[in-house]
Design a protein around this motif. Structure first.
Motif: not given
Length: 334
Positions: A95-114
């Motif tokens: 609802n609130y984050i486009k894909d490219s920005a989401y990848e940037y933010l999750t990279g910034m906060y070390k969040i990933t799917g595993f």
């Protein structure tokens, strides 16, 4: 007795109403920004800032981690403790984050799917190319507002992986864009060192920029020289090579570029890659570059490059001089 019964019924109804109301409020709290996502007139400056702050605070400090597992590359990794956090993250993304920005933010906060779950790498590890992190508790300001875009200024904190020459904090921008479905989403995040959304450098930045020895002014000069065309428009600086440690124009030292069909590659190179293709003709002969310049950082990272203290322009062949002229003419077109 009659009034006593009515009083008891009233109390029961009141408790039921309050209970329903609490459940409604709890649900609203989890998705409280959805009502703001109706268009430019309904998203105020204050609401825009609150939306960004809530998302970054959730990613930064709001996610509890539990079970430790071995991460993707052997690093220490921990799953989200609560399944609700995975759902919340999915709602934010949808609802609130486009894909490219989401990848940037999750990279910034070390969040990933595993392994079909979400988790975070431990904070003492580097997170790839993200060198500054948003300060979710810092000040946020509206820099500009147009019909379909809101630009918010925020504070970024330096990662411990950077050298002493970098500022501990620096300002950057977060862009909210009104999308086609009439929802506001974080679309871009721009900060002087991690300006990847514009220049497509991603991990390549480490090939040109020594984080322990270069400073902010070096990076800004790098962007000014290679990040814009002759009209002042931002342009990509991505690299094009067959292999990570290979050369850009492999045959530029052995035959005419026209004969070997490298003209097609030359036409699609970025300004940065074109410059390095020019310099690699010299680098094959061991030309020495100023310490910590982008050429020094780049060529010293390649296995085939060896400095030659006896290097001279006279070392170049006629074919190499011819190719230098071709590349130089192409470089001047930017």
């Amino acid at each position: 007795m009659k009034y006593k019964k009515l009083y008891i019924v009233f109390i029961i109804l009141l408790i039921l109403c309050l209970s329903c109301g609490c459940r409604t409020n709890l649900h609203a709290k989890g998705e409280r920004f959805i009502d703001y996502n109706d268009g430019v007139e309904t998203l105020s400056n204050e609401e825009a800032i609150n939306l960004v702050k809530e998302i970054t605070a959730f990613m930064d400090t709001g996610i509890e981690t539990g079970e430790d597992v071995e991460g993707l590359n052997g690093e220490n990794f921990a799953y989200f403790k609560n399944k609700e956090d995975e759902n919340t993250l999915e709602i934010y993304h949808r609802n609130y984050i486009k894909d490219s920005a989401y990848e940037y933010l999750t990279g910034m906060y070390k969040i990933t799917g595993f392994r079909e779950r979400m988790g975070k790498a431990k904070k003492n590890l580097n997170s790839g190319y993200i060198r500054y992190k948003l300060n979710s508790t810092g000040d946020f300001y509206i820099l500009s507002r147009e019909d379909n875009e809101i630009c918010i200024e925020a504070i970024f904190n330096k990662d411990s992986s950077l050298g002493e020459g970098m500022p501990d904090t620096d300002k950057g921008q977060i862009f909210l864009t009104l999308c086609d479905d009439n929802k506001w989403r974080i679309s871009k995040i721009s900060q002087w060192y991690d300006d990847l959304v514009f220049y497509e450098l991603e991990e390549y930045i480490d090939e040109f920029f020594d984080t322990q020895n270069n400073v902010k002014e070096d990076y800004e000069a790098f962007i000014k020289e290679y990040g814009y065309d002759k009209n002042g428009n931002r342009i990509g600086m991505q690299m094009l090579r067959y292999l990570p440690k290979d050369e850009i124009l492999i045959n530029s030292g052995s035959g005419s570029l026209e004969e070997f069909g490298n003209m097609y590659i030359l036409r699609i190179l970025s300004k940065l890659a074109t410059h390095l293709a020019y310099e690699e003709i010299y680098a094959r002969h061991g030309k020495i570059y100023p310490k910590y310049s982008i050429e020094y950082n780049y060529f010293n990272g390649l296995d085939w490059y060896k400095e030659n203290k006896e290097f001279s322009e006279n070392d170049l062949s006629d074919i190499e001089r011819h190719n230098l002229e071709i590349i130089k003419a192409h470089l001047e077109e930017f």
